[in-house]
Design a protein around this motif. Structure first.
Motif, short mmCIF file in Angstrom:
data_model
loop_
_atom_site.label_atom_id
_atom_site.label_comp_id
_atom_site.label_asym_id
_atom_site.label_seq_id
_atom_site.Cartn_x
_atom_site.Cartn_y
_atom_site.Cartn_z
N PHE A 6 0.98 -1.29 -0.16
CA PHE A 6 0.01 0.18 0.10
C PHE A 6 0.89 1.23 0.19
CE2 PHE A 6 -2.72 3.19 1.67
CZ PHE A 6 -4.03 2.86 1.07
N THR A 9 2.69 1.85 -3.38
CA THR A 9 1.73 2.15 -4.32
C THR A 9 1.41 3.71 -4.18
OG1 THR A 9 0.61 0.07 -4.73
CG2 THR A 9 -0.79 2.31 -5.15
N ILE A 40 -2.05 1.68 -12.75
CA ILE A 40 -3.09 1.12 -11.80
C ILE A 40 -4.48 1.39 -12.33
CG2 ILE A 40 -1.37 1.68 -9.51
CD1 ILE A 40 -3.07 4.25 -9.05
N SER A 41 -5.48 0.94 -11.58
CA SER A 41 -6.82 1.30 -11.93
C SER A 41 -7.37 2.57 -11.13
CB SER A 41 -7.48 0.04 -11.44
OG SER A 41 -7.73 -0.12 -10.11
N THR A 44 -8.09 1.82 -7.45
CA THR A 44 -6.88 1.87 -6.81
C THR A 44 -6.38 3.40 -6.31
OG1 THR A 44 -6.00 -0.39 -7.60
CG2 THR A 44 -4.49 0.95 -6.83
N GLU A 47 -8.44 4.34 -3.56
CA GLU A 47 -8.18 3.81 -2.25
C GLU A 47 -7.22 4.45 -1.45
OE1 GLU A 47 -7.02 -0.40 -2.96
OE2 GLU A 47 -8.89 -0.84 -4.11
N HIS A 48 -6.29 5.25 -2.24
CA HIS A 48 -5.27 6.03 -1.70
C HIS A 48 -5.38 7.53 -1.37
CE1 HIS A 48 -2.23 2.47 -1.98
NE2 HIS A 48 -3.12 2.06 -2.77
#
Length: 186
Positions: A6, A9, A40-41, A44, A47-48
């Motif tokens: 994580f 990323t 990345i998608s 994703t 998510e960050h």
């Protein structure tokens, strides 16, 4: 426990964001361009980070972290009467090493239009906060503001010239400015 994937990323997104900033303005960067570059998608990314402004603010904070550490380390001794000759050498070379080592990245991050949360504004706050304890009365508040301005000017000089101005250069520059203010110089 921290998930290293994580964090990696996060770092990849930030690094690619800064890479895009080096070639285009913040307003031209889209999440689509960023996720494509980062490979990345879109989910994703979310998510960050909440959005590009969240990413921008966190990136600015990341690039300010070395300055906070340098100032905390260098300015830890309190003194009532501190001249620029005493303060300046303590952190100038460390700051220059950081700026010169990542010059293109800092130039890009400084262009992010975040208003009061921009790199330069946040750095100014860090400087004011760290220098204020060295000065006691209200007249010295003006000195803190002046010294902060000089240090911010040095940041521009280091990024442009890729070297630290010598204390003698800073003092000569201050003398020249004082001559202009007093009407003696042109």
């Amino acid at each position: 426990m921290t998930d290293h994937r994580f964090l990696r990323t996060d770092q990849d997104i930030e690094r690619n964001f800064v890479s895009l900033l080096r070639t285009m303005s913040f307003n031209d960067i889209t999440i689509a361009k960023l996720v494509d570059k980062t490979m990345i998608s879109r989910p994703t990314f979310y998510e960050h980070f909440d959005n590009l402004y969240d990413l921008a603010e966190r990136t600015v904070e990341e690039y300010l972290r070395p300055f906070e550490e340098i100032f905390a380390e260098s300015l830890d001794r309190k003194s009532k009467h501190v001249g620029i000759q005493e303060i300046y050498p303590q952190f100038a070379n460390k700051i220059a090493d950081t700026l010169i080592g990542y010059r293109k990245e800092y130039l890009a991050v400084r262009k992010i239009p975040l208003g009061t949360n921009s790199f330069d504004q946040r750095l100014k706050e860090i400087l004011l906060t760290n220098l204020a304890p060295y000065f006691s009365d209200s007249q010295n508040k003006l000195n803190v503001i002046y010294l902060t301005g000089i240090l911010l000017g040095n940041l521009d000089f280091v990024l442009e010239e890729q070297r630290v101005p010598k204390v003698s250069e800073v003092l000569a520059g201050m003398d020249s400015v004082m001559e202009i203010i007093s009407g003696k110089g042109v």
